[in-house]
Structures are given as structure tokens and as C-alpha cells.
Design a protein around this motif. Structure first.
Motif, mmCIF file in Angstrom:
data_model
loop_
_atom_site.group_PDB
_atom_site.id
_atom_site.type_symbol
_atom_site.label_atom_id
_atom_site.label_comp_id
_atom_site.label_asym_id
_atom_site.label_seq_id
_atom_site.Cartn_x
_atom_site.Cartn_y
_atom_site.Cartn_z
ATOM 1 N N VAL A 3 1.167 -1.630 -0.181
ATOM 2 C CA VAL A 3 -0.149 0.466 0.102
ATOM 3 C C VAL A 3 1.179 1.754 0.026
ATOM 4 O O VAL A 3 1.707 1.452 1.049
ATOM 5 N N ARG A 6 -9.202 -11.722 -3.822
ATOM 6 C CA ARG A 6 -9.074 -10.270 -3.428
ATOM 7 C C ARG A 6 -9.801 -10.123 -2.019
ATOM 8 O O ARG A 6 -9.086 -9.419 -1.097
ATOM 9 N N GLU A 64 -8.016 -8.288 1.315
ATOM 10 C CA GLU A 64 -9.069 -6.644 2.062
ATOM 11 C C GLU A 64 -9.270 -7.081 3.463
ATOM 12 O O GLU A 64 -8.895 -6.454 4.372
ATOM 13 N N LEU A 81 -10.045 -0.724 1.942
ATOM 14 C CA LEU A 81 -9.388 -0.394 0.954
ATOM 15 C C LEU A 81 -10.612 -1.125 0.317
ATOM 16 O O LEU A 81 -9.957 -1.343 -0.838
ATOM 17 N N ALA A 94 -10.970 0.770 -2.719
ATOM 18 C CA ALA A 94 -10.180 1.375 -3.484
ATOM 19 C C ALA A 94 -9.455 0.369 -4.634
ATOM 20 O O ALA A 94 -10.240 -0.758 -4.782
ATOM 21 N N HIS A 95 -8.628 0.941 -4.986
ATOM 22 C CA HIS A 95 -8.354 0.549 -6.611
ATOM 23 C C HIS A 95 -7.204 -0.226 -6.407
ATOM 24 O O HIS A 95 -6.063 -0.158 -5.656
ATOM 25 N N LEU A 96 -7.569 -2.057 -6.175
ATOM 26 C CA LEU A 96 -6.131 -2.625 -5.796
ATOM 27 C C LEU A 96 -5.752 -3.841 -7.511
ATOM 28 O O LEU A 96 -6.508 -4.114 -7.971
ATOM 29 N N GLU A 97 -4.798 -3.557 -7.695
ATOM 30 C CA GLU A 97 -4.464 -4.893 -8.785
ATOM 31 C C GLU A 97 -3.524 -5.558 -8.375
ATOM 32 O O GLU A 97 -2.731 -5.897 -7.236
ATOM 33 N N TYR A 146 -1.233 -7.692 -3.851
ATOM 34 C CA TYR A 146 -1.853 -6.833 -4.414
ATOM 35 C C TYR A 146 -1.176 -5.674 -4.689
ATOM 36 O O TYR A 146 -0.183 -5.085 -2.910
ATOM 37 N N ALA A 174 -1.599 -1.080 -4.093
ATOM 38 C CA ALA A 174 -2.631 -0.367 -3.716
ATOM 39 C C ALA A 174 -1.807 1.336 -3.672
ATOM 40 O O ALA A 174 -0.746 0.701 -2.821
ATOM 41 N N VAL A 218 -2.899 4.900 -2.928
ATOM 42 C CA VAL A 218 -4.148 5.777 -2.550
ATOM 43 C C VAL A 218 -3.765 7.203 -1.593
ATOM 44 O O VAL A 218 -2.703 7.239 -1.111
#
Length: 238
Positions: free
Chosen positions: A19, A58, A62, A73, A76-79, A100, A102, A104
Motif C-alpha cells: 500500500v 482479493r 482486504e 480499501l 479502492a483500486h487494488l491490482e 496486491y 494499492a 491511494v
């Protein structure tokens, strides 16, 4: 046909989270202090094992983030950054982790929980230069996460999310400089970013700084891709 025998080696699946945010004029990453062995007392990325074989990756990411830091999150955008499976990366057993990423803005101060003894935002520079020792292979993961974030600034409008609703080119350029860790030529950046179609919309207003010229204000446009891409300056070898 001979009967096929499948390997019996147990493999555990885990998730980790890188993150990243811009805080205090610096690119920082969220780290937790491990409260259990292995690597007890060392800093690490938040993460952990899946609860059961039916838990989504995912969802596990989280959940672990909320349990260890109190941050949410879910919107939020997680990739997915990468999958890491070096056989000896965890001394307990074979562990394959899916990390993952993030990136942010405006994240609050985290609160420790779960297996984490403490949590903290840590400057990326301290991790990349090995001033801070991380557990497992997390230093490699952090380096990969930073490179992904830096590359996304080249061809997406991600940097605008870290600016106020109305901002100057100088403010936007500063986000690029913080993430890339490099000073940029002011005129060259201004020409490229204002020439990218749909990235910026002039508001007609101006920001007046003490002792300086008024600067035009912009807001983000509809584009999500920067074309032509704004490439990082080449770093010359020593």
C-alpha cells in the motif's frame, strides 16, 4: 497407460499488500511489525494466509489489511502485482503469496491489530537502500511495487488523484518528482502534460503564491491514459 501420481507436497497460499501513498512530501509504504515468529519484531508487508480454500484472494487481502491495520480499501483500486513462490521464502513451509498493490491518496494513520504489533508509514527510500530490513522477501516485493507505481505515472492519470480538486502544474509535477525520485525540467513537463489530450482542463482561475507569479489552475479531465506517455528521465550510471 501408467497411473499418474500427483505431488503430495503441501503448499500454503497467502496474500500480501503493498500500500503506497504520498505523505509528508514523500513516497511511503505501509508496514507492520510482526508479533509472531518467524521474523518476530521485524517490519513486513501486511498480509497472511487464506482463511479456507473457498476464500477469494482479493477478499483475503482486504480482510488481512483491515485486521492488521484497521484500514479499509474495499472501495479502492487494488491490482495484482505479482505471485511470489520461491521455495525457501518462508522457513515454515512452502508458501506462495499473491501480492496486491494499492496506490491511494489521503490514507489515515493505521492502527495495529491481529498479528501485527505495530503499524507505520515508512519512507520508500529507507526500504530501497536497505536502511530498513524487511521480513521474508518483502524488500523485493516493495521494489517491484514501487516500479509498478512509477511506470503507471508514465501512461496513466494516476498522479492527478494526489492533487487537490483544482491544482497548478507545479503541484502535479511535484507528485511525479516524489514518486519517481527525480527532479523534472519544468518547461518540458508543462509542455507534455498540457499537450496530452483530455488529461487537464483549465479552470480559468489562478493561484497566487507569496512573492511569485500567478499560476493557472487546472482540474482533471476525462482521460485516464496519458498520450503521448510522459517517460521518466533516464538515470545515468555512476
Amino acid at each position: 497407460m501408467a497411473e499418474r501420481h500427483w505431488p503430495s507436497t503441501e503448499v500454503a497460499i497467502a496474500v500480501d499488500l503493498a500500500v503506497l501513498t504520498v505523505r509528508e512530501n514523500d513516497l511511503q509504504i505501509l508496514l507492520v511489525e510482526r508479533g509472531t515468529d518467524p521474523w518476530q519484531g521485524h517490519l513486513a508487508l501486511p498480509g497472511g494466509f487464506l482463511d479456507d480454500s473457498r476464500e477469494d484472494l482479493r477478499a483475503a487481502a482486504e480482510r488481512e489489511l483491515t485486521e492488521e491495520t484497521g484500514l479499509d480499501l474495499s472501495h479502492a483500486h487494488l491490482e495484482q502485482l505479482h505471485t511470489y513462490g520461491t521455495p525457501d521464502r518462508d522457513p515454515r513451509r512452502r508458501v506462495v503469496t499473491v501480492c496486491y498493490l494499492a496506490f491511494v491518496p489521503d490514507l489515515p494513520t493505521p492502527a495495529a491489530g491481529g498479528d501485527a504489533r505495530a503499524t507505520a508509514w515508512t519512507p520508500i527510500a529507507a526500504v530501497l537502500d536497505s536502511s530498513v530490513e524487511l521480513a521474508f522477501d518483502h524488500a523485493r516485493i516493495v521494489a517491484d511495487a514501487v516500479e509498478r507505481a512509477r511506470s503507471k505515472l508514465e501512461y496513466t492519470t494516476l498522479a492527478i488523484r494526489f492533487c487537490p480538486p483544482e491544482f497548478t502544474i507545479t503541484q502535479l509535477r511535484r507528485i511525479y518528482e516524489i514518486v519517481w525520485g527525480q527532479a523534472l525540467d519544468q518547461r518540458n513537463f508543462h509542455r507534455k502534460i498540457t499537450g496530452a489530450e483530455g488529461v487537464l482542463i483549465p479552470t480559468g482561475g489562478q493561484a497566487v503564491h507569496s512573492g511569485g507569479r500567478p499560476a493557472a489552475l487546472y482540474r482533471g479531465g476525462p482521460a485516464t491514459v496519458v498520450y503521448p506517455a510522459i517517460l521518466r528521465p533516464a538515470v545515468l550510471p555512476n
